[in-house]
Scaffold this motif. Structure first.
Motif, PDB file in Angstrom:
ATOM      1  N   ARG A  11      35.976  44.073  -8.355  1.00 32.75           N
ATOM      2  CA  ARG A  11      36.162  43.773  -6.938  1.00 32.75           C
ATOM      3  C   ARG A  11      36.140  45.059  -6.120  1.00 32.75           C
ATOM      4  NH1 ARG A  11      38.448  38.859  -5.441  1.00 32.75           N
ATOM      5  NH2 ARG A  11      39.476  39.864  -3.700  1.00 32.75           N
ATOM      6  N   GLU A  13      36.547  46.826  -2.096  1.00 39.06           N
ATOM      7  CA  GLU A  13      37.112  46.607  -0.768  1.00 39.06           C
ATOM      8  C   GLU A  13      35.977  46.651   0.244  1.00 39.06           C
ATOM      9  OE1 GLU A  13      40.471  48.395   2.272  1.00 39.06           O
ATOM     10  OE2 GLU A  13      40.283  49.192   0.252  1.00 39.06           O
ATOM     11  N   ASP A 136      29.367  47.614   1.760  1.00 40.25           N
ATOM     12  CA  ASP A 136      29.776  47.663   0.354  1.00 40.25           C
ATOM     13  C   ASP A 136      29.593  49.116  -0.086  1.00 40.25           C
ATOM     14  OD1 ASP A 136      30.335  47.332  -2.301  1.00 40.25           O
ATOM     15  OD2 ASP A 136      28.621  46.041  -2.753  1.00 40.25           O
ATOM     16  N   TYR A 145      27.741  45.115  -5.485  1.00 37.49           N
ATOM     17  CA  TYR A 145      27.503  43.728  -5.888  1.00 37.49           C
ATOM     18  C   TYR A 145      26.041  43.518  -6.275  1.00 37.49           C
ATOM     19  CZ  TYR A 145      32.080  42.253  -4.146  1.00 37.49           C
ATOM     20  OH  TYR A 145      33.428  42.088  -3.976  1.00 37.49           O
ATOM     21  N   GLU A 278      30.090  35.727  -6.046  1.00 38.94           N
ATOM     22  CA  GLU A 278      31.198  36.675  -5.989  1.00 38.94           C
ATOM     23  C   GLU A 278      31.170  37.470  -4.690  1.00 38.94           C
ATOM     24  OE1 GLU A 278      31.099  39.132  -9.405  1.00 38.94           O
ATOM     25  OE2 GLU A 278      31.797  37.575 -10.771  1.00 38.94           O
ATOM     26  N   ASP A 282      34.155  37.252  -1.705  1.00 44.46           N
ATOM     27  CA  ASP A 282      34.947  38.369  -1.193  1.00 44.46           C
ATOM     28  C   ASP A 282      34.691  38.605   0.293  1.00 44.46           C
ATOM     29  OD1 ASP A 282      36.183  38.747  -3.555  1.00 44.46           O
ATOM     30  OD2 ASP A 282      34.992  40.457  -4.203  1.00 44.46           O
ATOM     31  N   LYS A 285      36.996  36.594   2.785  1.00 40.22           N
ATOM     32  CA  LYS A 285      38.388  37.011   2.981  1.00 40.22           C
ATOM     33  C   LYS A 285      38.547  38.127   4.025  1.00 40.22           C
ATOM     34  CE  LYS A 285      39.398  36.055  -1.914  1.00 40.22           C
ATOM     35  NZ  LYS A 285      38.031  35.706  -2.306  1.00 40.22           N
TER      36      LYS A 285
END
Length: 408
Positions: A11, A13, A136, A145, A278, A282, A285
């Motif tokens: 994961r 941020e 990212d 990702y 995935e 993310d 959120k």
């Protein structure tokens, strides 16, 4: 065509941010009045001073530019934040913040994008363009990702399900080595109400000779460009409290999905690829980031040095290189225009700076006293050592003298 498998990544941020704002304003509400017991609301034509207040940027921070843009004959600019005016009567005023302008607004002026959008919405602003982006950013060999080049291979392999008809890939290659210097993919038309750009931001910054952080592995930018009704609807969603991540998630999931090929002839039933699920999960959120606003005086000084000094030098040279009075008068005019907040900020920093100078002077005095003490100690040690060597030599001479006399 063989496609690269994308392994499950840890994961990260992700960061959600505003990366372009373009709004047009024509009128502004004025205080309501009571007429025969009825509350009457009215509006008036907006003027430049109203724009300054809506932006919460002092007029003194803007500079008149030599020409306008987008059909407007005039513009004033504060860095990359522009106010365009002087167009047809029905064009009103247009505020444009590029990506850099958004970062400058966050760093020096913004109280938050939601509050800013609320001001504009209350002023009946027409949002002509709003860009929302996802960053990212990975360090120390951590992988993103997805790689943009892999998305292009998947597009060519027919495993992208999208409402957009076409993608337009672009790449830069260093001819001397054949090394890739960045990939970009466009989905949709630049003229449509919604367009997606996915590109390698680190290579873009490198090409612009901008500094990159150490140990940076990848920096992918996923950018949705929204226009007109799409932009207005997005602002309304943000003001209603919907997180930006949910908005971007909804748009992406509705418009584009990467899928895994199966034997089913109906592509609509192919399952969404794990890496894309995935990523979208993310994204959902996220909330809008302000990119850690820095409103310090040093940050403003850095902005002046990098963004304003060339313009000041141009004007100074064009005027015949006037003497120091030119700059003194400029500063005096600026002092007269400073707001109470600017005075308070400047006084607070000045107090800190003076305290730091006093501390530095005290430390310098202490270091000098320590140096003198060390020198005195060294001098004393040297004197004692030389005196001891001299006494030892006398004693040695005294022991050898009788033998020398017997020799005669």
């Amino acid at each position: 065509m063989e496609l690269l498998e994308v392994e499950k990544q840890p994961r990260a941020e992700l960061i959600s941010l505003v990366d372009w704002v373009g709004v047009t304003l024509k009128t502004i509400p004025i205080d309501s009045v009571v007429d025969d017991g009825r509350e009457v609301h009215s509006r008036r034509d907006i003027v430049l001073e109203d724009i300054y207040k809506l932006l919460a940027i002092p007029e003194s921070e803007f500079r008149e530019m030599p020409r306008g843009l987008l059909g407007y004959s005039k513009q004033v600019a504060c860095g990359d934040i522009r106010i365009l005016y002087g167009g047809r009567a029905d064009m009103g005023y247009h505020v444009q913040m590029s990506g850099q302008g958004c970062r400058q607004y966050e760093s020096y002026w913004s109280l938050g994008w939601e509050a800013f959008f609320e001001r504009l919405y209350a002023a009946d602003a027409d949002f002509a363009r709003l860009d929302l982006a996802i960053d990212d950013i990975r360090y120390n060999d951590d992988e993103p990702y997805f790689w943009v080049s892999d998305l292009d291979r998947r597009n060519r392999g027919g495993v992208c399900r999208s409402k957009w008809r076409n993608s337009k890939p672009m790449s830069t290659v260093k001819l001397s080595t054949g090394e890739s210097r960045g990939h970009t993919i466009y989905y949709g038309s630049n003229k449509s109400d919604i367009m997606l750009r996915i590109y390698e931001k680190n290579f873009e910054r490198e090409a612009a000779e901008m500094e990159l952080e150490e140990d940076l592995t990848a920096w992918n930018r996923i950018e949705l460009q929204l226009r007109n009704d799409r932009a207005m609807a997005t602002v309304r969603h943000i003001l209603s409290g919907i997180p930006s991540g949910e908005i971007i998630f909804g748009l992406l999931k509705n418009y584009i999905n990467y899928v895994d090929r199966t034997d089913d002839s109906n592509k609509a039933r192919w399952p969404i690829s794990e890496f894309w699920s995935e990523f979208l999960g993310d994204v959902e959120k996220l909330r809008l980031s302000s990119r850690a606003p820095d409103k310090t005086i040093p940050a403003k000084k850095n902005w002046l040095d990098n963004s304003v000094s060339a313009t000041q030098a141009e004007v100074w040279w064009a005027l015949g290189s006037p003497g120091e009075d030119y700059f003194v008068e400029m500063m005096e005019r600026g002092l007269e225009k400073m707001s109470e907040e600017q005075w308070a900020r400047a006084e607070a920093f000045r107090t800190i700076l003076l305290a730091e100078k006093e501390l530095a002077a005290d430390l310098k005095e202490v270091r000098y006293a320590d140096y003198i003490a060390r020198q005195n100690e060294h001098s004393e040690d040297l004197t004692n050592r030389l005196a001891k060597e001299y006494l030892d030599k006398i004693k040695e001479d005294a022991r050898t003298s009788p033998k020398d006399l017997d020799a005669f």
